[in-house]
Motif scaffolding. Structure first.
Motif, PDB file in Angstrom:
ATOM      1  N   GLU A   1       0.830  -1.211   0.000  1.00  9.57           N
ATOM      2  CA  GLU A   1       0.000   0.000   0.000  1.00  9.57           C
ATOM      3  C   GLU A   1       0.865   1.262   0.000  1.00  9.57           C
ATOM      4  N   VAL A   2       2.019   1.211   0.649  1.00  8.05           N
ATOM      5  CA  VAL A   2       2.921   2.359   0.652  1.00  8.05           C
ATOM      6  C   VAL A   2       3.606   2.497  -0.706  1.00  8.05           C
ATOM      7  N   LEU A   3       4.062   1.377  -1.272  1.00  3.86           N
ATOM      8  CA  LEU A   3       4.712   1.435  -2.581  1.00  3.86           C
ATOM      9  C   LEU A   3       3.760   1.942  -3.658  1.00  3.86           C
ATOM     10  N   GLU A   4       2.469   1.639  -3.522  1.00  3.05           N
ATOM     11  CA  GLU A   4       1.504   2.105  -4.524  1.00  3.05           C
ATOM     12  C   GLU A   4       1.371   3.631  -4.470  1.00  3.05           C
ATOM     13  N   VAL A   5       1.375   4.196  -3.273  1.00  3.89           N
ATOM     14  CA  VAL A   5       1.352   5.656  -3.149  1.00  3.89           C
ATOM     15  C   VAL A   5       2.587   6.251  -3.816  1.00  3.89           C
ATOM     16  N   MET A   6       3.732   5.618  -3.601  1.00  4.52           N
ATOM     17  CA  MET A   6       4.977   6.123  -4.196  1.00  4.52           C
ATOM     18  C   MET A   6       4.966   5.973  -5.715  1.00  4.52           C
ATOM     19  N   ARG A   7       4.396   4.886  -6.214  1.00  2.00           N
ATOM     20  CA  ARG A   7       4.247   4.727  -7.672  1.00  2.00           C
ATOM     21  C   ARG A   7       3.408   5.866  -8.255  1.00  2.00           C
TER      22      ARG A   7
END
Length: 254
Positions: A187-193
């Protein structure tokens, strides 16, 4: 493209331990740069030197054309006052490994603190912008919650919104997923993407090789305080020229 960040000859020692050994790096506006490397290689120290949380022993860092921590008077560099340094640092959004949220403030309170205190934004404007950012990171429904009521992934998404609230020129991420349970990393990596897709300039210290391969414009591998490899993700991660980088990647990719 113009440069967002430029580091020249950055060295840093703690006692007799030389952590950074003369690093040179340029990051363009809109670029996503991922920094990989084994623990103790100086990655986090370098990130802290970029925003002047650590003062380099030698070398300098420029952000948006201005040298961090100093100003030129004639031909002499003088240290900035604390007030001017804080204003300069506000151009760099920092997301830490352990969130660093204010425990006594709500999610909304955490996000509006910087814009109100540092930038002098009125509460109504700060709250309106904060809610937009919380919506962006999927946390608008938790605006009145306290950090103790959130999961690690939720805390980190709030931390990202808090950093973005200062409208930084560059976002710095110091291993933003390493303190999270595996099921919360995505979920954090998706925000960064999404930030990367939107053109946000990002320097990301990470162990997430898949994220670096997918999102980074360039990858840097640091070992023992030196940049040993730098280039496109496909080249660096699949066919590095440096033998120590090959050994490091073979361990993390196995």
């Amino acid at each position: 493209m113009s440069l967002a960040v430029k580091a020249v000859g950055v060295r840093k020692s703690f006692g007799r331990l030389e952590v950074l050994k003369g690093l040179d790096l340029e990051v363009e506006n809109g670029e996503v740069l991922c920094i990989l490397g084994p623990s103790g290689s100086g990655k986090s120290t370098f990130l802290r030197c970029i925003n002047h949380l650590e003062v380099p022993d030698n070398g300098y860092v420029w952000v948006d054309g201005a040298i961090m921590g100093y100003e030129l008077h004639g031909n002499v560099l003088q240290e900035l006052s604390i007030r001017h340094l804080r204003a300069q640092q506000s151009q760099l959004g920092m997301v830490f490994q352990h969130f660093n949220l204010f425990a006594h403030r709500t999610v909304l309170g955490n996000v509006i603190e910087g814009p109100m205190v540092v930038r002098g934004l009125r509460r109504a404007a700060a709250e309106a912008r904060a809610m937009e950012l919380l919506e962006q990171v999927g946390m608008a429904g938790k605006a009145s919650s306290y950090p103790s009521q959130l999961s690690g992934g939720q805390k980190q998404r709030v931390a990202i919104a808090r950093a973005l609230a200062m409208e930084p020129r560059v976002m710095l991420f110091d291993e933003p997923t390493s303190a999270l349970d595996p099921e919360l990393v995505g979920e954090v990596l998706e925000v960064m993407r999404n930030l990367a897709r939107g053109g946000t300039t990002m320097i990301v210290v990470t162990h997430e090789i898949g994220f670096a391969r997918e999102v980074a414009d360039r990858v840097v591998v640091m070992i023992d305080g030196e940049i040993r490899e730098m280039g496109a993700p496909g080249q660096v991660l699949s066919n590095p020229s440096d033998s120590r980088v090959r050994t490091f990647l073979s361990r993390v990719l196995s």
